[in-house]
Design a protein around this motif. Structure first.
Motif, PDB file in Angstrom:
ATOM      1  N   ALA A  53      16.437  33.849  -4.616  1.00 32.06           N
ATOM      2  CA  ALA A  53      16.300  34.451  -5.937  1.00 32.06           C
ATOM      3  C   ALA A  53      15.981  35.935  -5.807  1.00 32.06           C
ATOM      4  O   ALA A  53      15.195  36.338  -4.938  1.00 32.06           O
ATOM      5  CB  ALA A  53      15.200  33.742  -6.724  1.00 32.06           C
ATOM      6  N   PRO A  57      12.591  33.888 -12.896  1.00 36.41           N
ATOM      7  CA  PRO A  57      13.173  33.572 -14.213  1.00 36.41           C
ATOM      8  C   PRO A  57      12.146  33.696 -15.321  1.00 36.41           C
ATOM      9  O   PRO A  57      10.940  33.550 -15.106  1.00 36.41           O
ATOM     10  CB  PRO A  57      13.634  32.128 -14.040  1.00 36.41           C
ATOM     11  CG  PRO A  57      12.753  31.568 -12.963  1.00 36.41           C
ATOM     12  CD  PRO A  57      12.490  32.707 -12.026  1.00 36.41           C
ATOM     13  N   LEU A  60      12.321  28.213 -17.731  1.00 33.24           N
ATOM     14  CA  LEU A  60      12.678  27.110 -16.842  1.00 33.24           C
ATOM     15  C   LEU A  60      12.761  25.831 -17.654  1.00 33.24           C
ATOM     16  O   LEU A  60      11.890  25.565 -18.485  1.00 33.24           O
ATOM     17  CB  LEU A  60      11.638  26.937 -15.734  1.00 33.24           C
ATOM     18  CG  LEU A  60      11.624  27.976 -14.606  1.00 33.24           C
ATOM     19  CD1 LEU A  60      10.381  27.805 -13.745  1.00 33.24           C
ATOM     20  CD2 LEU A  60      12.883  27.868 -13.747  1.00 33.24           C
ATOM     21  N   ASP A  95      21.510  20.872  -6.810  1.00 29.52           N
ATOM     22  CA  ASP A  95      22.017  21.244  -8.126  1.00 29.52           C
ATOM     23  C   ASP A  95      22.070  20.082  -9.109  1.00 29.52           C
ATOM     24  O   ASP A  95      21.889  20.271 -10.307  1.00 29.52           O
ATOM     25  CB  ASP A  95      23.398  21.901  -8.016  1.00 29.52           C
ATOM     26  CG  ASP A  95      24.425  20.993  -7.356  1.00 29.52           C
ATOM     27  OD1 ASP A  95      24.040  19.897  -6.872  1.00 29.52           O
ATOM     28  OD2 ASP A  95      25.611  21.369  -7.308  1.00 29.52           O
ATOM     29  N   THR A 391      17.154  29.719  -6.685  1.00 29.66           N
ATOM     30  CA  THR A 391      16.671  30.040  -8.027  1.00 29.66           C
ATOM     31  C   THR A 391      16.045  28.831  -8.714  1.00 29.66           C
ATOM     32  O   THR A 391      15.694  28.909  -9.890  1.00 29.66           O
ATOM     33  CB  THR A 391      17.825  30.570  -8.901  1.00 29.66           C
ATOM     34  OG1 THR A 391      18.882  29.592  -8.944  1.00 29.66           O
ATOM     35  CG2 THR A 391      18.371  31.873  -8.326  1.00 29.66           C
ATOM     36  N   SER A 392      15.920  27.733  -7.996  1.00 30.79           N
ATOM     37  CA  SER A 392      15.315  26.518  -8.554  1.00 30.79           C
ATOM     38  C   SER A 392      13.839  26.441  -8.174  1.00 30.79           C
ATOM     39  O   SER A 392      13.443  26.868  -7.090  1.00 30.79           O
ATOM     40  CB  SER A 392      16.032  25.262  -8.040  1.00 30.79           C
ATOM     41  OG  SER A 392      17.384  25.239  -8.453  1.00 30.79           O
ATOM     42  N   ARG A 405      15.207  24.782 -13.512  1.00 29.06           N
ATOM     43  CA  ARG A 405      15.989  26.018 -13.321  1.00 29.06           C
ATOM     44  C   ARG A 405      16.283  26.666 -14.670  1.00 29.06           C
ATOM     45  O   ARG A 405      16.079  26.072 -15.713  1.00 29.06           O
ATOM     46  CB  ARG A 405      17.270  25.764 -12.562  1.00 29.06           C
ATOM     47  CG  ARG A 405      18.288  24.873 -13.217  1.00 29.06           C
ATOM     48  CD  ARG A 405      19.589  24.890 -12.426  1.00 29.06           C
ATOM     49  NE  ARG A 405      19.406  24.364 -11.080  1.00 29.06           N
ATOM     50  CZ  ARG A 405      19.586  23.093 -10.740  1.00 29.06           C
ATOM     51  NH1 ARG A 405      19.954  22.219 -11.681  1.00 29.06           N
ATOM     52  NH2 ARG A 405      19.388  22.672  -9.527  1.00 29.06           N
TER      53      ARG A 405
END
Length: 405
Positions: A53, A57, A60, A95, A391-392, A405
């Motif tokens: 990342a 973020p 989420l 994912d 990015t999770s 995410r």
């Protein structure tokens, strides 16, 4: 010419009985073997590892979740999340959560921990939590395996170059090929009688660096907990080499909850519970196990604080059950404290994500300043341990792993 061989009825009956005996023997071996109760489904199509990342973020939401009662923290290696539940270790796509591989045995699963970018799964048989298998996250293929005596319940800790398997009466250190480098405590059939320095002690906490193991134990006839420092790789794994060991004079017989917070170089930090004359503290010890520093804490640690400090770049963080304490990576001196955290955190894009009620706090690592909050909807109350993969954000919430995410 030789006359053709003729088989009598007796010959045929003997041959048949021999074949039945061979099949029966093979069946007994199969029924008693580990393979009979093992399911191994592998893959050669693991997803690519996600890119790191570049920013934290602002929001989420839950992408998927899976049962994982055998893990204490989320395990993510590359593009694979490893979960453990009901005797089965499963590799899932980061994912989507889709199953990629699984490894199961008809034994209780004592725990799964990640080290050396592999998953180490420990199962319980008649000798305790003794059946150990290393699994490659990309494929689910089995790596090294080992078996030895163990307690019926163990705490697994990834400790620098080793995994610690600690029960109440016995502890082992394993290196990356699962070869044991040290056994400490109860030994039912000692190779060298008298090699263990003490008998009958209860092992309460342990942590290690690459060269030093620190153990907090309570031994029969002693009035307080004892700190023992050991080499992680003595010449013989069955003969511990003790660096220092002494009963902690700061504590009394009723002072419970001492635990190892961190080990680095020749330094060790312990959490010492409140006593009649002092509140809770983080206590620093030198190479000889001598007390050198005391740092007061605002609140006592809770039973949920079972993990030693985790490395976060140039510093370490330790969760006490109510607050997060940052320690210098070299000197193990406390740098800052953030109250109100609900579990262990993880680094992301240069920040530290720490779980708090209904959110993740975005923390500046050097100062502990809270720079923001990412709201998180959690139906479950209790301890939340965090990991990051690309990015999770992954959260261990009780017996569930939740991917955000």
């Amino acid at each position: 010419m030789l006359a053709p061989e003729r088989r009598t009825r007796a010959d045929l009956i003997a041959a048949l009985l021999l074949a039945v005996a061979v099949v029966a023997a093979a069946s007994v071996v199969w029924l008693r073997s580990d393979a009979r109760g093992t399911v191994s489904v592998t893959t050669d199509a693991a997803p690519e590892a996600p890119a790191s990342a570049t920013a934290v973020p602002s929001t989420l939401t839950e992408a998927w979740r899976a049962p994982s009662g055998a893990t204490s923290r989320p395990i993510a290696v590359g593009g694979v999340v490893v979960t453990g539940d009901d005797g089965t270790v499963t590799g899932r796509a980061l994912d989507s959560g889709a199953e990629l591989w699984r490894y199961g045995r008809d034994m209780p699963l004592c725990g799964v921990v990640e080290d050396w970018r592999t998953a180490v799964a420990v199962y319980r048989d008649q000798r305790g939590c003794s059946q150990v298998t290393q699994l490659v996250p990309d494929s689910g293929m089995r790596g090294a395996q080992r078996s030895s005596d163990a307690d019926d319940a163990v705490t697994l800790t990834a400790a620098d170059t080793h995994v610690i398997s600690r029960g109440d009466t016995r502890l082992e250190l394993w290196r990356s090929d699962l070869v044991r480098t040290l056994e400490y405590g109860r030994v039912d059939a000692p190779v060298v009688p008298g090699a263990q320095p003490r008998n009958g002690c209860t092992l309460r906490s342990a942590a290690a660096s690459s060269t030093r193991l620190a153990v907090v134990e309570r031994c029969p006839g002693e009035e307080a907990d004892r700190l023992t420092l050991l080499e992680t790789t003595p010449e013989a794994d069955s003969q511990p080499k003790e660096i220092a060991s002494s009963v902690l004079p700061e504590l009394g017989p009723d002072d419970m909850g001492t635990r190892v917070v961190a080990v680095s170089g020749e330094r060790t930090v312990l959490y010492l519970p409140p006593t009649a004359s002092s509140g809770p503290v983080l206590a620093g010890y030198d190479a000889a196990g001598t007390l050198t520093a005391r740092h007061p804490l605002s609140a006592a640690a809770t039973p949920d604080a079972v993990f030693p400090a985790a490395v976060q770049g140039s510093f370490l963080t330790w969760w006490s059950g109510t607050e997060t304490v940052a320690l210098g990576g070299d000197d193990l001196v406390p740098r800052w404290t953030l109250p109100g955290t609900t579990g262990t955190g993880a680094a992301m894009a240069g920040a530290l994500l720490l779980p708090v009620r209904d959110a993740l706090a975005v923390v500046e690592p050097a100062t502990g300043t809270v720079q923001g909050r990412i709201p998180v909807v959690r139906d479950e109350a209790g301890v939340v341990n965090v990991a990051v993969a690309g990015t999770s954000v992954l959260e261990q919430r009780g017996p569930q792993v939740v991917v955000l995410r």
